[in-house]
Design a protein around this motif. Sequence first.
Motif, mmCIF file in Angstrom:
data_model
loop_
_atom_site.group_PDB
_atom_site.id
_atom_site.type_symbol
_atom_site.label_atom_id
_atom_site.label_comp_id
_atom_site.label_asym_id
_atom_site.label_seq_id
_atom_site.Cartn_x
_atom_site.Cartn_y
_atom_site.Cartn_z
ATOM 1 N N SER A 227 0.846 -1.191 0.000
ATOM 2 C CA SER A 227 0.000 0.000 0.000
ATOM 3 C C SER A 227 0.877 1.234 0.000
ATOM 4 C CB SER A 227 -0.901 -0.003 1.243
ATOM 5 O OG SER A 227 -1.667 1.169 1.287
ATOM 6 N N VAL A 228 0.772 2.062 -1.052
ATOM 7 C CA VAL A 228 1.631 3.244 -1.170
ATOM 8 C C VAL A 228 0.816 4.512 -1.413
ATOM 9 C CG1 VAL A 228 3.572 1.931 -2.028
ATOM 10 C CG2 VAL A 228 1.929 2.844 -3.642
ATOM 11 N N ALA A 229 -0.490 4.443 -1.314
ATOM 12 C CA ALA A 229 -1.301 5.606 -1.660
ATOM 13 C C ALA A 229 -2.517 5.689 -0.765
ATOM 14 C CB ALA A 229 -1.736 5.521 -3.118
ATOM 15 N N THR A 230 -3.049 6.898 -0.655
ATOM 16 C CA THR A 230 -4.325 7.101 0.016
ATOM 17 C C THR A 230 -5.297 7.617 -1.020
ATOM 18 O OG1 THR A 230 -5.400 8.153 1.912
ATOM 19 C CG2 THR A 230 -3.815 9.496 0.680
ATOM 20 N N ARG A 231 -6.539 7.857 -0.630
ATOM 21 C CA ARG A 231 -7.545 8.336 -1.575
ATOM 22 C C ARG A 231 -8.216 9.581 -1.024
ATOM 23 N NH1 ARG A 231 -7.650 2.788 -2.390
ATOM 24 N NH2 ARG A 231 -7.522 2.180 -4.592
ATOM 25 N N TYR A 232 -8.626 10.452 -1.938
ATOM 26 C CA TYR A 232 -9.269 11.713 -1.551
ATOM 27 C C TYR A 232 -10.427 11.978 -2.484
ATOM 28 C CZ TYR A 232 -10.000 16.722 -0.885
ATOM 29 O OH TYR A 232 -10.567 17.931 -0.650
ATOM 30 N N ARG A 233 -11.578 12.359 -1.907
ATOM 31 C CA ARG A 233 -12.763 12.693 -2.704
ATOM 32 C C ARG A 233 -12.807 14.203 -2.930
ATOM 33 N NH1 ARG A 233 -17.148 9.782 -3.965
ATOM 34 N NH2 ARG A 233 -16.568 8.176 -2.443
ATOM 35 N N VAL A 234 -12.854 14.614 -4.185
ATOM 36 C CA VAL A 234 -12.826 16.035 -4.544
ATOM 37 C C VAL A 234 -14.060 16.749 -4.021
ATOM 38 C CG1 VAL A 234 -12.794 17.679 -6.470
ATOM 39 C CG2 VAL A 234 -11.445 15.568 -6.605
ATOM 40 N N THR B 41 2.517 16.311 -2.325
ATOM 41 C CA THR B 41 2.922 15.672 -3.572
ATOM 42 C C THR B 41 2.914 16.729 -4.675
ATOM 43 O OG1 THR B 41 2.479 13.809 -5.072
ATOM 44 C CG2 THR B 41 0.558 14.914 -4.112
ATOM 45 N N SER B 42 2.955 16.327 -5.915
ATOM 46 C CA SER B 42 2.981 17.277 -7.028
ATOM 47 C C SER B 42 1.774 17.087 -7.930
ATOM 48 C CB SER B 42 4.259 17.108 -7.862
ATOM 49 O OG SER B 42 4.244 15.852 -8.530
ATOM 50 N N LEU C 21 -0.004 13.550 -9.198
ATOM 51 C CA LEU C 21 -1.443 13.319 -9.078
ATOM 52 C C LEU C 21 -2.059 12.996 -10.435
ATOM 53 C CD1 LEU C 21 -2.876 15.988 -6.600
ATOM 54 C CD2 LEU C 21 -2.918 13.520 -6.345
ATOM 55 N N ALA C 22 -1.688 13.797 -11.429
ATOM 56 C CA ALA C 22 -2.247 13.587 -12.765
ATOM 57 C C ALA C 22 -1.858 12.222 -13.301
ATOM 58 C CB ALA C 22 -1.774 14.691 -13.707
ATOM 59 N N ARG C 23 -0.595 11.822 -13.091
ATOM 60 C CA ARG C 23 -0.142 10.525 -13.593
ATOM 61 C C ARG C 23 -0.852 9.382 -12.878
ATOM 62 N NH1 ARG C 23 4.887 10.731 -12.151
ATOM 63 N NH2 ARG C 23 5.638 11.751 -14.034
ATOM 64 N N ALA C 24 -0.999 9.492 -11.558
ATOM 65 C CA ALA C 24 -1.618 8.415 -10.778
ATOM 66 C C ALA C 24 -3.090 8.232 -11.119
ATOM 67 C CB ALA C 24 -1.462 8.702 -9.286
ATOM 68 N N LEU D 128 -9.668 10.585 -6.001
ATOM 69 C CA LEU D 128 -8.304 10.644 -6.501
ATOM 70 C C LEU D 128 -7.394 9.738 -5.673
ATOM 71 C CD1 LEU D 128 -7.850 14.510 -6.982
ATOM 72 C CD2 LEU D 128 -8.484 12.817 -8.709
ATOM 73 N N VAL D 129 -6.500 9.048 -6.353
ATOM 74 C CA VAL D 129 -5.431 8.316 -5.681
ATOM 75 C C VAL D 129 -4.325 9.311 -5.363
ATOM 76 C CG1 VAL D 129 -3.688 6.517 -5.929
ATOM 77 C CG2 VAL D 129 -5.979 6.156 -6.842
ATOM 78 N N ILE D 130 -3.929 9.403 -4.103
ATOM 79 C CA ILE D 130 -2.885 10.333 -3.678
ATOM 80 C C ILE D 130 -1.616 9.532 -3.401
ATOM 81 C CG2 ILE D 130 -2.237 12.168 -2.089
ATOM 82 C CD1 ILE D 130 -4.794 12.776 -3.595
#
Length: 326
Positions: A4-11, A26-27, A31-34, A49-51
């Motif tokens: 597990s290397v990421a968290t998630r965020y709801r816009v 992060t950058s 973000l765009a790439r993930a 979004l995956v952070i």
Amino acid sequence: MATSVATRYRVRAGDTLSEIAERFGTSVKALARANHIININLIRIGQVLVIPRPGAVLAGPTPLRYVVRVGDTLSAIAARFGTTVKAIARANHIANPNLIRAGQVLQIVGSAVKPPALVSVAGPTLPKPKPKPHPAPHPAPHPAPAPPGKAGDLTKAQLLAIMPLAKRVADAYLPHLNFAMREASITTPLRRAAFLAQLAHESLQLKFMEEIASGAAYEGRVDLGNTHPGDGRRFKGRGPIQLTGRNNYRDAGRALGIDLLANPKRAADPDVGFRVAGWFWTTRGLNALADKRDFDRITRRINGGLNGKADRDRYYAVARRVLRAG
């Protein structure tokens, strides 16, 4: 085994990708790439979004990537790649399996197809798995399949001569645009020139089918019919002509047989958005003004004033030249 290397965020309303990136250390690029975001200025309220964590490297097998085409369905894509709708929906945070968009990039996980090394490619060039016998019926595609073209329709070359920035979406949008213009009797060079010029300005050459702002500025606007809490955001500008306000969504939906009050985001889909623009055009009597070359009055009826006049006029001059409207 993947870690597990990421968290998630709801816009949320008012969020921007740069603010989210700063909040999580992060950058924007990461973000765009993930999240396979092509336009960093276009994110949606409720989007998950995956952070990626700073410096983290995603482990595990590299998934295939597939660019959704007009007429695709999630079940057809899953069958093509030997995986399941549930697996694709989970990997791409899709809440409604019937809601995918042309141009959307999907991660294909659990596929029987061997992925090409770290290359994101469009659907037509990926190898196809052997078709399964007796596939299950597909749900209705979303957006709807592109309607067939007809002689005399606007061509791709003409569209791009007027809106060169629309190159990425031209193939997907053009059939829906032509259908809407036929439906709204926008069929003469003068009418098309005026219509396309206004759409080019309102959507930045079809780049934005939804207003970037949150829509909070429209909250409580009784003149737009925004009398319910949250109406400003719910019924913000969508579609190539930026339909705005509860009243307009209600009236357009009734005319087109689509419940836009319950599903306002449908106004941003090309199969609906261009028809909404055609509906707006005809209900404001804009064909008659186009026939008279009264472009300023068209602008006033769309915008309420002459905001962006110079930009609209430039598009109008180009469109008239391309379409030989005189």
